[in-house]
Design an enzyme around this catalytic site. Structure first.
Site, PDB file in Angstrom:
ATOM      1  N   TYR A 141       0.835  -1.199   0.000  1.00 20.20           N
ATOM      2  CA  TYR A 141       0.000   0.000   0.000  1.00 20.20           C
ATOM      3  C   TYR A 141       0.872   1.253   0.000  1.00 20.20           C
ATOM      4  O   TYR A 141       1.845   1.354   0.727  1.00 20.20           O
ATOM      5  CB  TYR A 141      -1.039  -0.007   1.102  1.00 20.20           C
ATOM      6  CG  TYR A 141      -0.575  -0.013   2.549  1.00 20.20           C
ATOM      7  CD1 TYR A 141       0.549  -0.718   2.985  1.00 20.20           C
ATOM      8  CD2 TYR A 141      -1.320   0.666   3.522  1.00 20.20           C
ATOM      9  CE1 TYR A 141       0.921  -0.729   4.312  1.00 20.20           C
ATOM     10  CE2 TYR A 141      -0.957   0.656   4.856  1.00 20.20           C
ATOM     11  CZ  TYR A 141       0.181  -0.045   5.243  1.00 20.20           C
ATOM     12  OH  TYR A 141       0.556  -0.060   6.568  1.00 20.20           O
TER      13      TYR A 141
ATOM     14  N   TYR B  81     -10.960   1.035   3.380  1.00 17.88           N
ATOM     15  CA  TYR B  81     -10.177   2.214   3.029  1.00 17.88           C
ATOM     16  C   TYR B  81     -10.844   3.038   1.920  1.00 17.88           C
ATOM     17  O   TYR B  81     -11.588   2.523   1.082  1.00 17.88           O
ATOM     18  CB  TYR B  81      -8.795   1.803   2.542  1.00 17.88           C
ATOM     19  CG  TYR B  81      -7.933   1.157   3.606  1.00 17.88           C
ATOM     20  CD1 TYR B  81      -7.785   1.756   4.864  1.00 17.88           C
ATOM     21  CD2 TYR B  81      -7.256  -0.027   3.361  1.00 17.88           C
ATOM     22  CE1 TYR B  81      -6.981   1.177   5.839  1.00 17.88           C
ATOM     23  CE2 TYR B  81      -6.446  -0.612   4.333  1.00 17.88           C
ATOM     24  CZ  TYR B  81      -6.313  -0.011   5.566  1.00 17.88           C
ATOM     25  OH  TYR B  81      -5.523  -0.593   6.519  1.00 17.88           O
TER      26      TYR B  81
ATOM     27  N   CYS C 148       2.143 -20.088   7.760  1.00 17.04           N
ATOM     28  CA  CYS C 148       2.354 -19.858   9.199  1.00 17.04           C
ATOM     29  C   CYS C 148       2.197 -18.397   9.597  1.00 17.04           C
ATOM     30  O   CYS C 148       2.060 -18.077  10.776  1.00 17.04           O
ATOM     31  CB  CYS C 148       3.749 -20.331   9.579  1.00 17.04           C
ATOM     32  SG  CYS C 148       5.069 -19.410   8.728  1.00 17.04           S
TER      33      CYS C 148
END
Ligand code: ADP
Ligand code: SF4
Length: 689
Positions: A61, A180, A351
């Site tokens: 971003y 957003y 993970c």
């Protein structure tokens, strides 16, 4: 080797507006933990994906204006022309390998705290997203945007898109998802406006549409304009003319953008770990889009299997295979498929250590790929290592993640490698822990490495071979590496949180005992101050086996650290579903006569006891370093045996997560008889002009 024709479709070029992706492998925008502060690190981390065959490589971003400041989380930015050159570095690096470079332009609107810039956050109607988690609570709430703000909001998108074009990007994003920017306008519970931007869906979607049109007009001749959209919440709202408002939004703007990038509305859901979902789990949100647009559609889903990728395309779900984590774990995944080397893919294990590093504010690290984040500062490449001396022999004791990674890299470097493993099975802790509920993918840490080393003529592996000090001396190698792992202890904490000695007793167990098959009696209490997966996984396993289980922890949440890797909420939910008792904010101070004594962490007077037949302490681990200490205690004996260097690595040296052990194995293997710069690290730092 040549490519399996079954996978040819993955290598079709895909037209995206004015540009063409060379294939369908799409490194989707994902946070990298580098921001603008580490441009070289970032460029190298993205470049390696382009080199590995990803046809499109995006930034994470990228804030378009100081009013969208996500500090202390690292984000990149294009606030003014000064920021352009930082991005050019990455664009040029990506272009060197024939890939397209994309930038995920982003404005967080009310979803940011603006802690650095101190600007008042603004949102559609002054409604800020809430969060129960302290790390995500913004004390600065947002103010409603007026018409002038909306005009500026549009202009900032255009200005940033023009800067992106100057930096050389081929794709620019408009971020209309995950709470957003213009996404907040779409949600009726956030959008309370009574002007032309509120009310009907047409009005709520107006800003999103205007921004796409503005950006297309500004840069659309040369850059593809992509929209990142989160349909999951709008799919729940019935539409007036179609099934849902998500369907209506896509239909309304069907062919306006050059590409639709579809993802979940929640960062936690988007990054669900393998413990809670398999690959392709986002299909319920992506599958409805393609029939509504003629533009290419991309989505993520932790895809590591080329067959699943092909299936996504053939079934008309996606046109481009988006990847964050699979591209981190194996930047060369596309090349390996292209060259018929699928069995060499270093598959992501799901993970989320990568997610935790972004939350830590550091460059993304990966359990499977220890070179991630080290490409620039240590000059580590995921596929290439400097050659070693084939005349030199190395002995590795222990074939857990540390030992296996060390063996793989030493083997690649050309050394003569011998691995001695005490057990019949290779893999150490991952072989044992992958049998816990939800952790089956963790065995990939072992499988990737054993598959490779077993094909290397210069690596010999001896199973069922526990080595003693004398064995190592008698073996007589040039370099000895001790990777003998760690064990859990029965240590507990004092009410100050410092170590307070071990609790003894016939029914006091460690995770090692339980995983080795210890038979437990009565109500099981798990005292967890490790705070990662082990306490929760054991609770789940024992509940499935029919035990009554209670977790006691000094933390305010079960598996509290897993807030960092986005698993915490799901772990707690799983405990509730399974009926696991939960005692938060408690120290365990004693165990006698079938009861454990607890003391509240806030007030010493809060003491009580609860039933406990078997106590499992999931707290501290201690390295199995006896072999190393004995060997290192006598330098003369080592010299006589011709052993030039002796090292301990991984959990043996300092217990940690699997990622730490793999990293230690890799670092050790590169540093033995270093052929390059001897392991020097170039720290990326601000340079004065
Ligand atoms: P790490 O995560 O650091 O790789 P593990 O505990 O996963 O550590 O692996 C350590 C491995 O070392 C285990 O498979 C264990 O059986 C093996 N091991 C421990 N002591 C010896 C020894 N003396 N000789 C050979 N192998 C050993
Ligand atoms: Fe996958 Fe784990 Fe690596 Fe993230 S850290 S990319 S989840 S293996």
């Amino acid at each position: 080797m040549s490519r399996n024709p079954r996978y040819d479709i993955l290598f079709d070029p895909v037209r995206i507006g004015p540009v063409t992706a060379p294939n369908r492998f799409y490194q989707a925008p994902h946070a990298l933990g580098t921001g603008n502060q580490m441009p070289h690190t970032r460029a190298a981390m993205r470049e390696v994906r382009a080199e590995g065959g990803w046809g499109v490589v995006n930034t994470g971003y990228c804030s378009i204006h100081p009013s969208a400041d996500d500090m202390p989380l690292p984000y990149c930015r294009l606030w003014d022309d000064e920021d352009i050159k930082v991005h050019s570095l990455m664009v040029d690096a990506v272009h060197r390998h024939g890939a397209l470079a994309g930038v995920e332009l982003w404005h967080g609107a009310g979803g940011v705290g603006n802690r650095l810039t101190r600007m008042t956050p603004m949102s559609v109607s002054g409604v800020s997203p809430g969060s129960p988690y302290p790390g995500w609570i913004n004390l600065a709430k947002s103010r409603p945007m007026d018409r002038q703000d909306i005009r500026e909001f549009r202009r900032w998108h255009v200005d940033a898109a023009k800067r992106a074009r100057s930096a050389g990007f081929d794709l620019v994003y408009i971020y209309a998802g995950m709470g957003y920017g213009p996404y907040q306008f779409l949600l009726p519970w956030m959008n309370k406006r009574t002007d032309e931007y509120g009310g009907s869906l047409q009005n709520r979607a107006r800003l999103m549409q205007e921004i796409i049109e503005d950006v297309k007009e500004a840069v659309g001749q040369t850059c593809a304009v992509a929209v990142r959209f989160s349909p999951s919440e709008l799919l729940e709202i019935p539409g007036e003319t179609q099934e849902s408002e998500a369907h209506e939004v896509i239909s309304m703007m069907a062919d306006l953008p050059d590409l639709w990038d579809i993802k979940s509305a929640s960062w936690v859901v988007e990054t669900r770990s393998a413990r809670f979902c398999g690959q392709g789990a986002q299909e319920p949100w992506t599958a409805f889009v393609k029939p509504l647009t003629s533009r290419p559609v991309v989505g993520v889903g932790r895809f590591t299997s080329p067959d699943e990728m092909v299936s996504q395309i053939r079934r008309g779900v996606l046109d481009l295979i988006g990847a964050g984590r699979p591209s981190i774990a194996d930047p060369f995944l596309p090349s390996k498929i292209n060259e018929g080397r699928e069995d060499e893919i270093r598959e992501c294990i799901g993970c989320n250590i990568c997610v935790s590093s972004y939350h830590d504010g550091v460059p993304v690290r990966c359990t499977q790929n220890p070179t991630m984040g080290e490409e620039w500062r240590r000059n580590w490449h995921p596929e290439r290592v400097p050659p070693g001396d084939p005349e030199k022999s190395t002995l590795i004791v222990g074939a857990g993640p540390a030992g296996l990674e060390c063996a793989r890299v030493l083997g690649l470097r050309g050394f003569a490698v011998t691995v001695a493993e005490a057990r019949e099975e290779l893999g150490g802790r991952v072989t044992i822990e992958s049998k816990l509920p939800g952790l089956a993918t963790w065995a990939r840490v072992r499988d990737y490495r054993t598959n490779l080393v077993q094909t290397m003529g210069n690596v010999d592996i001896y199973r069922g071979s526990p080595l003693s000090t004398q064995d190592v001396i008698d073996f007589g190698c040039d370099h000895a590496v001790i990777a003998t792992g760690a064990h859990w202890t029965r240590e507990v904490l004092s009410t100050n949180g410092t170590p307070a000695g071990e609790i003894e007793g016939e029914t006091v167990y460690t995770p090692d005992d339980v995983l080795a098959g210890a038979e437990l009696d009565g109500t099981v209490v798990i005292y967890d101050f490790d705070h990662y997966y082990m306490g929760g996984c054991l609770a789940e396993m024992l509940r499935q086996q029919g035990s009554e289980v209670t977790i006691v922890t000094p933390a305010s949440a079960v598996s509290a650290w897993t807030f960092m890797n986005n698993e915490m909420a799901e772990i707690r939910g799983r405990m509730i579903e399974l009926g696991v008792g939960i005692e938060l904010e408690q120290y365990l101070t004693g165990f006698e006569n079938g009861r454990v004594h607890l003391s509240g962490i806030y007030r010493a007077s809060d003491v009580r006891s609860i039933d406990c037949g078997s106590l499992i302490i999931v707290g501290a681990r201690s390295g199995n370093d006896e072999l190393f200490l004995e060997l290192s205690s006598d330098a003369g004996r080592l010299a006589k045996a011709g052993i030039d260097s002796l090292r301990s690595i991984g959990d043996c040296r300092a217990p940690g997560a699997i990622a730490h052990a793999v990293y230690a194995g890799h670092e050790c293997a590169r540093s033995i008889d270093p052929a390059d710069d001897g392991g020097a690290i170039e720290w990326e730092r601000a340079r004065l002009l």
